[in-house]
Design a protein around this motif. Structure first.
Motif, short mmCIF file in Angstrom:
data_model
loop_
_atom_site.label_atom_id
_atom_site.label_comp_id
_atom_site.label_asym_id
_atom_site.label_seq_id
_atom_site.Cartn_x
_atom_site.Cartn_y
_atom_site.Cartn_z
N VAL A 1 -9.73 1.04 5.59
CA VAL A 1 -8.52 0.37 6.04
C VAL A 1 -8.83 -0.39 7.32
O VAL A 1 -9.60 0.07 8.17
N SER A 2 -8.21 -1.57 7.46
CA SER A 2 -8.38 -2.38 8.67
C SER A 2 -7.14 -2.28 9.55
O SER A 2 -6.01 -2.26 9.05
N TYR A 3 -7.37 -2.25 10.85
CA TYR A 3 -6.27 -2.11 11.81
C TYR A 3 -6.50 -3.02 13.02
O TYR A 3 -7.63 -3.36 13.35
N THR B 1 -11.91 -0.53 11.73
CA THR B 1 -11.90 -0.15 10.32
C THR B 1 -12.28 1.32 10.22
O THR B 1 -13.12 1.81 10.99
N TYR C 1 -0.72 4.72 0.45
CA TYR C 1 -1.16 5.01 1.82
C TYR C 1 0.00 5.51 2.67
O TYR C 1 -0.18 6.36 3.55
N ARG D 1 -1.77 -1.25 10.71
CA ARG D 1 -2.61 -1.76 9.63
C ARG D 1 -2.44 -3.27 9.46
O ARG D 1 -1.32 -3.81 9.59
N GLU E 1 0.79 3.76 13.77
CA GLU E 1 0.04 4.98 13.45
C GLU E 1 -0.81 5.36 14.66
O GLU E 1 -1.15 4.51 15.48
N SER F 1 3.65 -6.31 8.97
CA SER F 1 3.21 -4.93 9.14
C SER F 1 3.86 -4.35 10.39
O SER F 1 3.65 -4.85 11.49
N TYR G 1 0.84 -1.21 0.00
CA TYR G 1 0.00 0.00 0.00
C TYR G 1 0.87 1.25 0.00
O TYR G 1 0.80 2.09 0.91
N SER H 1 -6.02 -2.20 16.98
CA SER H 1 -5.95 -0.90 17.67
C SER H 1 -6.10 -1.05 19.17
O SER H 1 -6.58 -2.07 19.68
#
Length: 204
Positions: A25-27, A135, A10, A106, A72, A68, A7, A29
């Motif tokens: 976007v999927s995370y 998301t 991004y 992510r 963020e 990943s 990505y 968290s």
């Protein structure tokens, strides 16, 4: 799959302000409150990186293997309590003890909330049960690449604000920071590269 390479759009920003479109976007968290940079903040940051490592191991040596590493953070204030806080003065007009944040990394879209919950129940990590699937669709955003210490963002964010206003946009969501450079408390900040991104909508 290397998420960073997969990505590129991004994870890329220019040093000059620009408009971008960011889809869903999927995370993984974890939520927090208060000023960034506290001991608790960095504990949660370290824990989420370990959590994602466990998640990566679940899919290692399969067709769904991924990596990943980029941390963020989404920041926001409760508007009902403090009023509207614009891009340029985000860190300077409200007591940062009132700040809310969500630390994220992510993950591929195929990983569902149930998987996160299952791992959270068994992972021997601090805050493990606080991790959740998240998301988010940012949509139209203004962004730029900030280089150097975090304190320098106090001069960079007004530049982003000016660009948004001149193009008829108004901040419409959470302030988003993508820490392209790994960083831990106590390290030098001179080499940092951070994408500053804010969702915006047209002012009518």
């Amino acid at each position: 799959m290397d998420i960073l390479k997969e990505y590129k759009h991004y994870y890329t920003a220019d040093e000059k302000p620009e408009l971008v479109e960011i889809g869903e976007v999927s995370y993984v968290s974890i939520l927090g409150a208060g000023a960034p940079g506290t001991i608790l903040f960095y504990q949660k940051k370290a824990a989420i990186k370990k959590f994602v490592t466990i998640l990566e191991q679940q899919y290692a040596k399969t067709d769904f293997a991924f990596s990943s590493k980029v941390v963020e953070i989404f920041y926001w204030f409760e508007e009902q309590k403090v009023g509207y806080v614009d891009i340029g003065n985000f860190y300077t007009t409200v007591d940062l003890d009132l700040l809310l944040y969500r630390i994220v990394i992510r993950i591929p879209a195929f990983i569902k909330a149930e998987t996160i919950q299952e791992i959270a129940q068994t992972a021997n990590l601090p805050f493990a049960k606080d991790f959740e699937h998240f998301t988010y669709t940012a949509g139209t955003c203004v962004q730029l690449l900030h280089k150097g210490p975090f304190a320098g963002e106090l001069q960079t964010l007004p530049i982003l604000q000016k660009f948004a206003t001149e193009n008829g946009f108004k901040k419409s969501g959470m302030h988003h920071e993508i820490h392209l450079t790994p960083f831990e408390s106590g390290q030098s900040q001179d080499h940092l590269q951070t994408i500053l991104r804010d969702p915006v909508s047209k002012q009518y």
